[in-house]
Motif scaffolding. Sequence first.
Motif, PDB file in Angstrom:
ATOM      1  N   VAL A 517      31.713 104.682  93.110  1.00 21.23           N
ATOM      2  CA  VAL A 517      31.714 103.870  94.218  1.00 21.23           C
ATOM      3  C   VAL A 517      32.206 103.837  95.406  1.00 21.23           C
ATOM      4  N   ASP A 518      32.079 103.665  96.475  1.00 19.99           N
ATOM      5  CA  ASP A 518      33.132 103.753  97.766  1.00 19.99           C
ATOM      6  C   ASP A 518      33.613 102.227  97.805  1.00 19.99           C
ATOM      7  N   PHE A 519      34.614 101.824  97.365  1.00 24.81           N
ATOM      8  CA  PHE A 519      35.403 100.823  97.571  1.00 24.81           C
ATOM      9  C   PHE A 519      35.617 100.203  99.046  1.00 24.81           C
ATOM     10  N   PHE A 520      36.059 101.328  99.992  1.00 23.09           N
ATOM     11  CA  PHE A 520      36.189 101.033 101.236  1.00 23.09           C
ATOM     12  C   PHE A 520      34.827 100.522 101.943  1.00 23.09           C
ATOM     13  N   PHE A 521      33.809 100.886 101.453  1.00 26.89           N
ATOM     14  CA  PHE A 521      32.531 100.265 101.996  1.00 26.89           C
ATOM     15  C   PHE A 521      32.210  99.070 101.370  1.00 26.89           C
ATOM     16  N   ILE A 547      28.079 105.501  97.456  1.00 28.54           N
ATOM     17  CA  ILE A 547      29.184 106.286  96.687  1.00 28.54           C
ATOM     18  C   ILE A 547      29.893 107.026  97.733  1.00 28.54           C
ATOM     19  N   LEU A 548      31.046 107.419  97.240  1.00 21.34           N
ATOM     20  CA  LEU A 548      31.979 108.542  97.845  1.00 21.34           C
ATOM     21  C   LEU A 548      31.443 109.945  97.478  1.00 21.34           C
ATOM     22  N   VAL A 584      24.247 111.481 103.887  1.00 15.16           N
ATOM     23  CA  VAL A 584      23.203 112.358 103.537  1.00 15.16           C
ATOM     24  C   VAL A 584      22.880 112.129 102.124  1.00 15.16           C
ATOM     25  N   LEU A 585      23.867 112.324 101.427  1.00 17.83           N
ATOM     26  CA  LEU A 585      23.822 112.054  99.709  1.00 17.83           C
ATOM     27  C   LEU A 585      23.203 110.714  99.500  1.00 17.83           C
ATOM     28  N   ASN A 586      23.865 109.955 100.014  1.00 18.51           N
ATOM     29  CA  ASN A 586      23.270 108.255  99.852  1.00 18.51           C
ATOM     30  C   ASN A 586      21.942 108.222 100.049  1.00 18.51           C
ATOM     31  N   LYS A 587      21.628 108.669 101.362  1.00 15.71           N
ATOM     32  CA  LYS A 587      20.188 108.501 101.475  1.00 15.71           C
ATOM     33  C   LYS A 587      19.193 109.431 100.719  1.00 15.71           C
ATOM     34  N   VAL A 588      19.581 110.444 100.387  1.00 11.33           N
ATOM     35  CA  VAL A 588      18.423 111.619  99.708  1.00 11.33           C
ATOM     36  C   VAL A 588      18.517 111.073  98.299  1.00 11.33           C
ATOM     37  N   LEU A 589      19.733 110.943  97.761  1.00 10.25           N
ATOM     38  CA  LEU A 589      19.760 110.665  96.159  1.00 10.25           C
ATOM     39  C   LEU A 589      19.792 109.259  96.012  1.00 10.25           C
ATOM     40  N   ALA A 590      19.615 108.408  96.617  1.00  8.84           N
ATOM     41  CA  ALA A 590      19.555 106.902  96.415  1.00  8.84           C
ATOM     42  C   ALA A 590      18.852 106.589  94.852  1.00  8.84           C
TER      43      ALA A 590
END
Length: 1005
Positions: A517-521, A547-548, A584-590
Amino acid sequence: MTEHTVPLSPLRKDAVTVVSCADENFTAPTGVLLRSIMDHADPGRFYDLIYLHNGVEPALLEQLCAMAAGKENVSIRCCNIQSVFQEDGLQVGNRLDFSVMTFARLVIPDVLDENYHRSLYLDGDMIALRDVAELFDMDLGDHPLGSTVDFGFLSSVYTDNAMHAYAKNVLGLSTPDQYFMAAVLLMNLDQIRKIHPVASMMDTARSRAWLWHDQDVLNHLFQGQVQYFDPAWDVIVPDHGADGMPEHWKKIYEKALAAPCLFHFAGNHAKPWKNCNSCYAADFWEIAKRTPFYKQLFSQLCSQKPAYDRLYSPASGAVRRSLRQILPPPTQSVQRDLRNVLDTLDEQTKTLLILMRQLAPESIAPPSATEAALPILPVFPEAVTVVCCGDERFAAPTAVLFQSIIDHSDPGRFYDILYLHNGISPHTKSKLCAPAAGYANISIRTCDIRAVFAEIRLFTENRANFSPMAYARLMIPDILGKEYRRALYLDGDMIAFRDVAALFDSDLDGKPMGSTVDFFFAAERQNSVRAQYVRNVLGIDSAQEYILSGMLLMDLQQFRHNNLSAKLMQTACAQSWQWHDQDVLNKVLAGQIKLLDPAWDSCQIGDLSDRLPESLADAYRRAVAAPGIFHFAGAGAKPWERTFPYRAEEFWMIARRTGFYTDLLRRLHLNLNTYESYYSTKGVKTSMLKRILKKILPPPVESVQRDLKTVLNAIDEQKKLGLLLMQQIDELRGSQLRNPSPAAKVPHHKLRFEFALAAHCNLNCAGCSHFSPVAEEEFPDFEESKRSFTHLSNLFGGECDYIHLLGGEPLLNPQCEDYLHLARNCFPKGEIHLVTNGLLLPKQPDSFYETCRDAQIIISVTPYPISLDHEAIRRRCESFGVEYRLFGEDQCKTHFNRLLLDVTGGQDAAENYRRCPYSNICLFLYRGRMYPCGIGAHMRLFEQYFSAGLELTEADSVDIFSVRNGADLLYQLAKPVPMCRYCRQDRWQELAPWGHSKRSIAEWT
Ligand code: SF4
Ligand code: SF4
């Protein structure tokens, strides 16, 4: 060495011919240039290197030519050209640092015979950072000459009317932008011989006093006939900086300065052997170390005038004037202080330089690299496959990551490590692959993926620090051959704190990818622009699902089966993404991403925990406190860009063991905003200067303030050089021990140590490794011990791997319980063992067991063949809730390894240390000093009893109060110590039955 005569004939038809001309003063720097050319030479090409001179000491020429000895693809020839190069009538008087030999390049077409058709001339005050064959092969078109634009000229001609007039009226240039450098000249010899024979060029040279000598002559004669090359092939730092250049030239210049192919130390102040602070000086000295001219160059540097005189008297006249005239008397003390600071720093620098000279290894051969072809095939079956993607600049931090992975690797696993790049230099490849050398279970390979990865359609311009290579990770499943089933992608700006095999083996629960998980976000406000973008554009509602992409564990088979790489790249090219590949990864692999332990991509810039949802705050704290992989993510987080971001110490401790250490330090050096860091932050030594600037000086003295800024910058440069040199000295000290025998071990990350509560013992075992049978009664001083334990606790944040409290027999110490409390109070985290022979355990009062319980002490009993009721002890321990263990082995210790000594000290200390099963493992604390082993810490007892002549010195241990931090302590202890020469490692496998000691020296020798 044979001195060659004019004209010279080619040695090979297709050779890369490089010519340099100089007098005796320039022979040593030219040696450095030639070494750098050889470093980057293509093994498949032949290099014909020619040095033209006017009568140089034969011994120096001998040394120059010897540098090519044993190299099949390089020749160095020297040739005295006095017979064809007439010096009379040539004028260089306008600049004291110029020799008439500067004009010698004009006679090259006659010095080389007619069989030479092309040659590359290079000034001797340069270093090559790429293969010069690339330049030699460049297309000249119809032009007789190839060169680069002169940034020094450009920086002044637009602001200096006199210079502008000279360029126009004397040189006849229609635009000053045409003015080229004569330091790098690619010559079409046939054409030059035809259009400007040497005799006519020399006539022009003698016709007047040219401001820039041969360079002006060439510009005058060849204007309009020059092929201009990428300025990266002759990068200088102009005297006037880049500010005077037109904007478009400035941009070109900055690009060239960031990645030079040839760096030119043009100008007196730029020469590293005169000014060790000059740009790229660190690179120069790195190369110089590997030439026979190193000491000579260092002597030259050390004989330069002190920095104070350089900075304060001639260059800073305004400072002097201001301080002496404008300011009233109180500031004279300031003046004196400034002088003191500069002088002290200058002395320090000199001392460091001398030390460095003494410690420098004579020769370090560049390692070789392994470049993989596409598609990449595995080196080992079932290996832990780690992939990084990057460009030339990112190779340096990535090498640090590779080193850290190796440091924590499991000797029982294979590691197949890959660096996918878009064209990096051979030298960079070599340095990147070097950490794997000597490991049978580790491979590091590079692979140029430009054939399959087109960057052109990708959008990264919204963030200046992103390279299109950020997207390359999306294509890993296609770049790796089908034999690869799983790959772990890691960003290059990370370091591993644990074995990445544990991550690689993680269960993905049938999903194609795992990440964190992306803690910054997650810490973003829900109504922030970024949060809205993620919701609206990426379609992700929950902050916990974004995700990071710094760490990706990929199931390659699933990627291939579902054609995911193609889908990802298609999406990547469709538009500009705020966070590029990550979006891109977050969008395609959600919904298809397994969330892994965040400790495997732990980032820290500030403390986010207060801004995180409750459900994530704990995980964040754990990840930050105990990272598996630490990620220097974000602006300001990278140790090679900022002085002390989080985990910078750990980064530099690893970086110093890679081939990129000076490169990274140099980047740090260039990135620091020196004045600001002094002036606006809590600088210690500059508080006085701040007072001057802010309080003592009234507004009219702004010019003083500006000049002081110059001085401050200079001081800072000095300090940074000091830091650089100190680091290099550390490095050299380390490398002296490691090379050629790689004796140093990987320092532990956590502290583990032993401590004796008594030197003597109640059991008297023959061959006791702590020499207790011959020890007098001796207990440590409690107050002194307390200071040491407290200090170690501060160094390691109260955390240890383990502590063994032992002896002799620790239960003989009447303050044993106090020590148990002390150890636990100082180290709340970590195992603490009381290691005993057990004889006194049955007699211990209840308070002893209560203390062990309260302080969570493990009672570890060594099982000797003596009468002792272990079962009864175990029961008593259990009744108090105390853990009881057998120490070392479950079997009764019926035999001892004979830990024999060689009292002559005739053993190889480094080799002993390397093979030693105790070194770097059983660190031993004794009277405020840490020893690399318990045997060494107790040798004094042997010597006190037998007076065998063992010489034990301070170099055998490290003063725990003198180290910079915990990592420094462990680093220093991971190296051999002189007393290792007393150990008979070769006979330590011998066993002797357990028995009572007769206190005979034969038991230990
Ligand atoms: S019990 Fe341990 S410390 Fe004591 S003499 Fe035996 S080996 Fe040495
Ligand atoms: S002195 Fe050196 S070789 Fe001997 S036990 Fe200690 S670390 Fe090992």
